[in-house]
Scaffold this active site. Structure first.
Site, mmCIF file in Angstrom:
data_model
loop_
_atom_site.group_PDB
_atom_site.id
_atom_site.type_symbol
_atom_site.label_atom_id
_atom_site.label_comp_id
_atom_site.label_asym_id
_atom_site.label_seq_id
_atom_site.Cartn_x
_atom_site.Cartn_y
_atom_site.Cartn_z
ATOM 1 N N ASP A 27 -5.775 4.684 -8.232
ATOM 2 C CA ASP A 27 -4.449 4.239 -7.803
ATOM 3 C C ASP A 27 -4.591 2.851 -7.187
ATOM 4 O O ASP A 27 -5.690 2.288 -7.154
ATOM 5 C CB ASP A 27 -3.857 5.224 -6.777
ATOM 6 C CG ASP A 27 -4.632 5.235 -5.459
ATOM 7 O OD1 ASP A 27 -5.645 4.515 -5.335
ATOM 8 O OD2 ASP A 27 -4.206 5.961 -4.551
ATOM 9 N N ASP B 141 -3.559 0.787 -3.576
ATOM 10 C CA ASP B 141 -3.073 1.016 -2.216
ATOM 11 C C ASP B 141 -2.757 -0.309 -1.536
ATOM 12 O O ASP B 141 -3.545 -1.255 -1.617
ATOM 13 C CB ASP B 141 -4.162 1.741 -1.400
ATOM 14 C CG ASP B 141 -4.769 2.915 -2.145
ATOM 15 O OD1 ASP B 141 -4.100 3.953 -2.234
ATOM 16 O OD2 ASP B 141 -5.914 2.796 -2.649
ATOM 17 N N ASP C 238 0.293 3.523 -3.753
ATOM 18 C CA ASP C 238 0.563 3.980 -2.385
ATOM 19 C C ASP C 238 0.913 2.784 -1.517
ATOM 20 O O ASP C 238 0.169 1.804 -1.484
ATOM 21 C CB ASP C 238 -0.692 4.647 -1.783
ATOM 22 C CG ASP C 238 -0.770 6.127 -2.095
ATOM 23 O OD1 ASP C 238 0.139 6.635 -2.806
ATOM 24 O OD2 ASP C 238 -1.726 6.775 -1.656
HETATM 25 P P1 UTP Z 1 -8.042 6.556 -2.148
HETATM 26 O O1 UTP Z 1 -7.935 8.005 -2.322
HETATM 27 O O2 UTP Z 1 -7.017 5.724 -2.815
HETATM 28 O O3 UTP Z 1 -9.507 6.145 -2.580
HETATM 29 O O4 UTP Z 1 -8.029 6.297 -0.595
HETATM 30 P P2 UTP Z 1 -10.094 4.767 -3.076
HETATM 31 O O5 UTP Z 1 -11.298 4.501 -2.258
HETATM 32 O O6 UTP Z 1 -9.053 3.706 -3.105
HETATM 33 O O7 UTP Z 1 -10.603 5.090 -4.507
HETATM 34 P P3 UTP Z 1 -9.768 5.242 -5.869
HETATM 35 O O8 UTP Z 1 -8.328 5.009 -5.577
HETATM 36 O O9 UTP Z 1 -10.038 6.630 -6.329
HETATM 37 O O10 UTP Z 1 -10.341 4.240 -6.774
HETATM 38 C C1 UTP Z 1 -8.251 5.030 -0.008
HETATM 39 C C2 UTP Z 1 -8.510 5.171 1.434
HETATM 40 O O11 UTP Z 1 -7.351 5.600 2.094
HETATM 41 C C3 UTP Z 1 -7.632 6.651 2.970
HETATM 42 C C4 UTP Z 1 -8.888 7.293 2.480
HETATM 43 O O12 UTP Z 1 -9.659 7.740 3.538
HETATM 44 C C5 UTP Z 1 -9.585 6.202 1.736
HETATM 45 O O13 UTP Z 1 -10.516 5.629 2.590
HETATM 46 N N1 UTP Z 1 -6.531 7.636 2.936
HETATM 47 C C6 UTP Z 1 -6.093 8.128 1.761
HETATM 48 C C7 UTP Z 1 -5.962 8.042 4.098
HETATM 49 O O14 UTP Z 1 -6.354 7.580 5.173
HETATM 50 N N2 UTP Z 1 -4.981 8.980 4.074
HETATM 51 C C8 UTP Z 1 -4.531 9.508 2.923
HETATM 52 O O15 UTP Z 1 -3.637 10.364 2.951
HETATM 53 C C9 UTP Z 1 -5.091 9.063 1.731
HETATM 54 MN MN MN Z 2 -7.125 4.016 -4.011
#
Ligand code: UTP
Ligand code: MN
Length: 521
Positions: free
Chosen positions: A329, A331, A445
């Site tokens: 995703d 963020d 997100d």
């Molecule tokens: P992601 O799940 O998007 O992972 O969470 P990522 O590292 O970007 O990897 P992809 O997307 O699979 O490539 C990103 C960060 O946001 C935090 C997680 O701890 C992670 O460090 N996070 C995610 C939260 O703090 N709360 C949430 O509800 C979701």
């Molecule tokens: Mn992510």
């Protein structure tokens, strides 16, 4: 329990510890020899029998392995196997002698420890082990620098798969153990060549070591291979691949006989709005998102942010901030330099994006974090208390222009997801085959934070998930502090520690600063 004092005096006529030694020999006749018999392959009953025999002959035979042990005795084990087992024991203590049971039985017959000959010593695997230096890394992932350059992908992929399987089965403890083990291997400067190099490394439990050993010796782990092939794992993967479907829902469906998307559509359990959207965009959402896709979306979101609130500021977070080239995703973290100006920003932002046709789905949750009310008590659960929008973004060809291959999505090198062997055309309003439509769906997100919490939000949302978990563990266990994506609380001083940058938070925690690109634990 017999009190210690009484136990020492073996005045009990029968039973009690006195009978263990029996015979006419004094116990512990050879104080420099402390024996431990490895049950592995020897079997429990033979081990008990041989232990008893040794004690009768005046040998000190330990029931439990400890630092005191000088001689480990085993049967039908290679030296590497015994070393692997030793690695799983606390402290990483390696006794002076790893011996075959023949040395033990000969010593029994002689009534004293016989001279150790070469044939008594366990065979170590060939290869000059003295040349292969052992690795050393600190125990918390947040003390290490983990770049994307991973020299042990075969091992870390295997452990990550077992972690994922544990998480999908809602066995979080096991999941974390495998994630920690994988993270240790990701931090190594070279490929692992032999088990002995792992001696003294943290977080490698018996189970993980067994998997590693299997792969080093046989090229594959039977447990990993059978997990991959298992119907349950495959079904869990396919079903949780639907946005909005977690491990619990997938498990319920599997128990109802639903193993793939076709069965899901046929038996038609009620889907919520997120799951409907997830199913509709299944193929797209299971395609990796490229950095250029993320940048294209970033441009749109940036434009939206500044047009609804001039002066507001947007940052790419998550894996892409750590330098990853693909993600599941995208963020974004949004704030405004004046505290309070961010209030009400999210609904406006979402309306703007919706009015321009960029959102295929969205669900916004309000900010529910209130420092005065929540306090530092349960920081780990504060992870998603920000005003947040989970969305499915419609990324069109137009937005993607400027990337190298704007024509089709499949030219990005993205692989087709495994949808359980089905070629479902889930985009019902589509006439062209999948992959040739002029847009793709991407999970996006959006998170809004007040400027006072921005540094904590930035740190908390940059990841990786394990790095975050380790930061919180470090804070709690080593510093008696509580860290969340909102704040850092010092339990000893009973006060919040403020910070306006990630660097300051690391300093508060007594850690060396680790830049995002080195947080890929
Ligand atoms: P992601 O799940 O998007 O992972 O969470 P990522 O590292 O970007 O990897 P992809 O997307 O699979 O490539 C990103 C960060 O946001 C935090 C997680 O701890 C992670 O460090 N996070 C995610 C939260 O703090 N709360 C949430 O509800 C979701
Ligand atoms: Mn992510």
């Amino acid at each position: 329990m017999v009190p210690l004092k009484r136990r020492k005096v073996s005045s009990h006529p029968a039973g009690g510890s006195g009978t263990v030694y029996g015979g006419h020999k004094e116990p512990n006749q050879f104080p420099q020899v402390v024996l431990f018999l490895l049950e592995r392959k020897l079997g429990a009953s033979r081990r008990a029998f041989l232990s008893q025999l040794g004690r009768k002959k005046g040998f000190q035979v330990e029931e439990v392995f400890s630092e005191r042990v000088t001689h480990v005795i085993s049967e039908n084990n290679g030296g590497d196997e015994v070393r692997t087992w030793l690695l799983s024991q606390v402290g990483g203590h390696t006794p002076a002698h790893l011996l075959d049971v023949s040395w033990y039985t000969e010593s029994m017959a002689a009534g004293r420890p016989v001279e150790i000959l070469d044939r008594h010593k366990l065979q170590e695997q060939q290869g000059n082990e003295a040349e292969v230096a052992a690795f050393s890394v600190p125990s918390y992932a947040c003390q290490r620098r983990t770049t994307l350059e991973n020299h042990n992908t075969v091992l870390t992929d295997a452990l990550s798969l077992l972690a994922e399987n544990a998480e999908l089965s809602e066995e979080d403890g096991r999941g974390v153990a495998f994630r920690r083990a994988a993270a240790v291997l990701k931090a190594l400067p070279k490929p692992v060549a032999s088990m002995t190099q792992l001696r003294g490394l943290p977080c490698l439990g018996e189970h993980s070591l067994r998997v590693i050993k299997d792969i080093l010796e046989n090229g594959a782990s039977s447990e990993v291979e059978s997990t991959k092939q298992s119907e349950r794992y495959k079904a869990l993967k396919v079903l949780t691949g639907i946005f909005g479907v977690g491990a619990r829902t997938a498990d319920r469906w599997i128990r109802d006989g639903i193993h793939n998307l076709r069965q899901l559509q046929d038996s038609g359990p009620t889907l919520n709005r997120a799951q409907q959207a997830g199913l509709e965009h299944y193929d797209d959402l299971n395609q990796p998102v490229s950095k250029s896709d993320a940048d294209a979306i970033g441009e749109v979101v940036e434009k939206a942010v500044v047009s609804v609130l001039p002066g507001a500021h947007m940052t790419l977070i998550g894996g892409f901030r750590r330098g990853k080239l693909t993600g599941h995703d995208v963020d974004f973290l949004i704030t405004h330099p004046e505290e309070g100006r961010e209030v009400g920003l999210m609904p406006k932002l979402v309306s703007w994006l919706e009015s321009q046709g960029f959102l295929l789905y969205q669900k916004t949750t309000r900010n529910s974090y209130l420092e005065s009310k929540d306090g530092p008590a349960r920081p780990a659960s504060n992870m998603d208390r920000f005003e947040r929008c989970f969305s499915i973004f419609k990324l069109t060809k137009e937005e993607k222009r400027g990337t190298k291959h704007p024509e089709t999505l499949t030219e990005n090198g993205a692989q087709t997801p495994d949808n359980g062997g089905l070629d479902l055309d889930l985009d019902l309003d589509q006439t062209k085959p999948a992959g040739h439509k002029p847009w793709r769906a991407v999970r996006v997100d959006l998170v809004v934070s007040p400027i006072s919490q921005f540094a904590f939000a930035l740190l908390g949302w940059t990841g990786s998930k394990l790095f975050e978990r380790e930061l919180r563990r470090w804070a709690g266990h080593e510093k008696s502090m509580s860290l969340s994506s909102h704040a850092l609380y010092d339990n000893r001083q009973s006060k919040y520690l403020r910070a306006t940058s990630e660097e300051e938070i690391f300093a508060h925690l007594g850690l060396e600063f680790v830049p995002p690109s080195e947080r890929n634990a």
